[in-house]
Design an enzyme around this catalytic site. Structure first.
Site, PDB file in Angstrom:
ATOM      1  CG  ASP A 298      -5.375 -10.598   3.425  1.00 48.75           C
ATOM      2  OD1 ASP A 298      -5.750  -9.939   4.410  1.00 48.75           O
ATOM      3  OD2 ASP A 298      -4.848 -10.079   2.411  1.00 48.75           O
ATOM      4  CG  HIS A 299     -10.660 -10.097   6.392  1.00 50.25           C
ATOM      5  ND1 HIS A 299     -10.305  -9.680   7.659  1.00 50.25           N
ATOM      6  CD2 HIS A 299     -11.487 -11.160   6.577  1.00 50.25           C
ATOM      7  CE1 HIS A 299     -10.896 -10.434   8.560  1.00 50.25           C
ATOM      8  NE2 HIS A 299     -11.620 -11.346   7.930  1.00 50.25           N
ATOM      9  CE1 TYR A 478      -3.659  -3.485   1.493  1.00 50.73           C
ATOM     10  CE2 TYR A 478      -4.819  -1.866   2.834  1.00 50.73           C
ATOM     11  CZ  TYR A 478      -4.347  -2.305   1.597  1.00 50.73           C
ATOM     12  OH  TYR A 478      -4.576  -1.545   0.478  1.00 50.73           O
ATOM     13  CG  HIS A 479      -7.296  -7.589   8.054  1.00 48.08           C
ATOM     14  ND1 HIS A 479      -8.672  -7.441   7.965  1.00 48.08           N
ATOM     15  CD2 HIS A 479      -6.813  -6.350   8.354  1.00 48.08           C
ATOM     16  CE1 HIS A 479      -8.994  -6.181   8.191  1.00 48.08           C
ATOM     17  NE2 HIS A 479      -7.880  -5.501   8.427  1.00 48.08           N
ATOM     18  N   PRO A 480      -3.295 -10.355   6.909  1.00 49.48           N
ATOM     19  CG  PRO A 480      -1.013 -10.090   6.456  1.00 49.48           C
ATOM     20  CD  PRO A 480      -2.312  -9.327   6.512  1.00 49.48           C
TER      21      PRO A 480
END
Length: 546
Positions: A298-299, A478-480
């Site tokens: 994630d980021h 919110y980039h899983p």
């Protein structure tokens, strides 16, 4: 009770999200093929979905959002991370901030070099072009006429966004007119996924036209509970809808497109995962595959918040008079601040000039909110003062986490362990990125608009203080992704054709298959994955394309 009516389709797609909408739409271009698409959420007929800036209202909406939380994370000083995930037609493309970023060519080339043929940037560029309807400067890199509307916002951006770009240029970063073109590097206005002033999601772009076809059946409020098997072949899906249990048979294949959380969750609930852990939960193993739910990436990022000495979006979106004015303008023209994302500008830069490509993403928002409770950010409740934010995240974090079901009950959320900042180099990159923020903020083009730095404050200068601030204030971006990793090795979950290893008739097509995270917002690569998956299925099954 199990619904007695027999149901079947050639293909059953689980999850009408960024990739699932694409797969269903593309497969039904062949009129001889029928597809059933199952979505746990609803239709998405909501102002918070359709109006671009409405994603602030969808951010914690119980009917549009899974609203996941991680377990307490050591990298965040024991805080939980909030993970909004779309539970609606269009998935997270229906609730995200709409920033359109393909990623770097090197991201995809590294996938291919790791043993995934067909996934280099040259291989994937036709899919990126195919999915776009880019309203901007035409080039060999961009697509026109595709399902997803993509626009430049330079003419509509807030004056302070223009000042940010000028300051970035003065700080030594070139202004890039198209970071989705030949090269990502530089500072830019962000491109967003809208068309005609409305959000352009995978549902509006792909699914809405496809639903006119008789060979597509869409069921909303359909929670997939487990996959059905005959030996080592997946033959269907069991799901709950309106209190009843249903089963649907797949004559050809099941495609899991439920996202980086729900795809591994469904696999584990179905007995594909770590056999020992599953047995402890009373789940009989069909295939021992510990890699399911591993490789979580994630980021993460944080903002520096500034009080401004001139009007920002706070002055429009805070008072009722400003909101009413913006609303009337939007209704009349589909234009103005409500037609945009608040992330209006940013860029991709190197924290060290010796790096071979950008490793830091910049964000500029002409709005600030310092008092929002975790998980309850509201874009229409900004600070009472004029403010703006400059943020950063690291493009290629090395930290890896995992997730796993904690119950055989499909309504119980899995436990999520991101393990943020567990790789020391991730923290080093973010510390270095704070110097980039302040270097840009010191340039006269933006410094002239700054009254003071509010968060973390000018006294935060030592590495120790900066690290403490990062651990206290950083959040998920919110980039899983990565939890059903694609690769040739035994630990990978899917092969380069997205087939689940060891199970016939089953593929995964969403961000969970990413071997490594891409640079920037990941919705565009997720939609591309749907395009690629549909192409692979058509090739393998001999289907026609539209």
């Amino acid at each position: 009770m199990v619904e007695a009516l027999a149901k079947e389709a050639d293909y059953v797609v689980v999850g009408a999200g960024s990739a699932g909408c694409v797969v269903a739409a593309r497969l039904t271009e062949d009129p001889s093929t029928d597809v059933a698409l199952l979505e746990a959420g609803g239709s998405g007929r909501s102002l918070w979905v359709q109006m671009p800036i409405g994603y602030g209202g969808a951010f914690y909406h119980p009917k549009l959002n899974w609203r996941y939380y991680s377990e307490p994370d050591e990298g965040f000083g024991g805080r939980k991370a909030y993970w909004p995930r779309g539970r609606v037609l269009g998935g997270s493309s229906a609730i995200n901030a709409m920033v359109y970023v393909r990623g770097q060519a090197g991201d995809f080339d590294s996938w291919a070099e790791a043993g995934n043929p067909g996934w280099s940037y040259a291989d994937l560029l036709p899919f990126f072009r195919q999915m776009e309807d880019y309203v901007g400067r035409p080039s060999e890199w961009r697509g026109r006429g595709g399902p997803i509307g993509v626009r430049d916002i330079d003419s509509a951006a807030h004056p302070l966004a223009h000042a940010f770009l000028a300051a970035g240029s003065a700080a030594g970063y070139r202004v890039n007119p198209d970071y989705n073109g030949a090269d990502q590097e530089g500072v830019s206005f962000f491109q967003i996924t809208t068309r005609g002033g409305l959000r352009s999601s995978a549902a509006s772009g792909y699914l809405r036209p496809a639903r006119r076809r008789r060979n597509l059946r869409v069921e909303t409020d359909a929670l997939a509970t487990r996959l059905l098997f005959e030996g080592r072949r997946c033959v269907g899906v069991e799901y709950r809808r309106h209190g009843n249990v249903h089963r649907i048979h797949a004559r050809r294949e099941v495609i899991l497109s439920a996202g980086a959380v729900n795809s591994p969750q469904i696999l584990q609930l179905s007995g594909i995962g770590d056999a020992t852990r599953l047995a402890a939960l009373g789940i009989e193993a069909v295939l021992d595959r510990p890699g399911v739910g591993a490789n979580l990436q994630d980021h993460i990022g944080f903002d520096y918040i500034y009080e401004a000495n001139r009007p920002t979006l706070n002055d429009i979106l805070r008072p009722w008079s400003g909101r009413i004015g913006a609303g009337l303008r939007y209704l009349a023209t589909r234009d103005g601040p409500l037609s945009l994302s608040v992330n209006q500008a940013g860029g991709f830069v190197r924290s060290d000039p010796d790096r071979d490509r950008p490793n830091i993403q910049l964000y500029f928002s002409p709005l600030s909110y310092t008092r929002a409770a975790p998980g309850k950010r509201r874009l229409l409740s900004p600070d009472v003062f004029s403010g703006f934010m400059i943020g950063v995240s690291n493009c290629h974090p090395k930290s890896r986490g995992w997730l796993h079901v904690k119950s055989a009950d499909p309504t119980v959320a899995p436990e999520i362990h991101p393990r943020y900042l567990s790789a020391p180099e991730d923290l080093d990159e973010l510390v270095a990125a704070t110097a980039i923020i302040r270097r840009i903020a010191e340039q006269p083009q933006i410094a002239s608009a700054i009254a003071r730095e509010i968060r973390p404050g000018p006294e935060t200068t030592t590495r120790e203080a900066i690290v403490e601030d990062i651990r206290r204030r950083a959040t998920s971006i919110y980039h899983p992704c990565g939890t059903c990793r694609m690769g040739p090795d035994p630990e990978a979950v899917v092969d380069a054709r997205l087939r689940v290893k060891g199970i016939a008739g089953l593929r995964v097509a969403d961000a969970s298959i990413f071997p490594t995270i891409t640079a920037g917002n990941i919705n565009a690569p997720s939609i591309m994955t749907g395009e690629k998956a549909a192409s692979l299925i058509r090739e393998d099954q001999g289907l026609q394309s539209g």
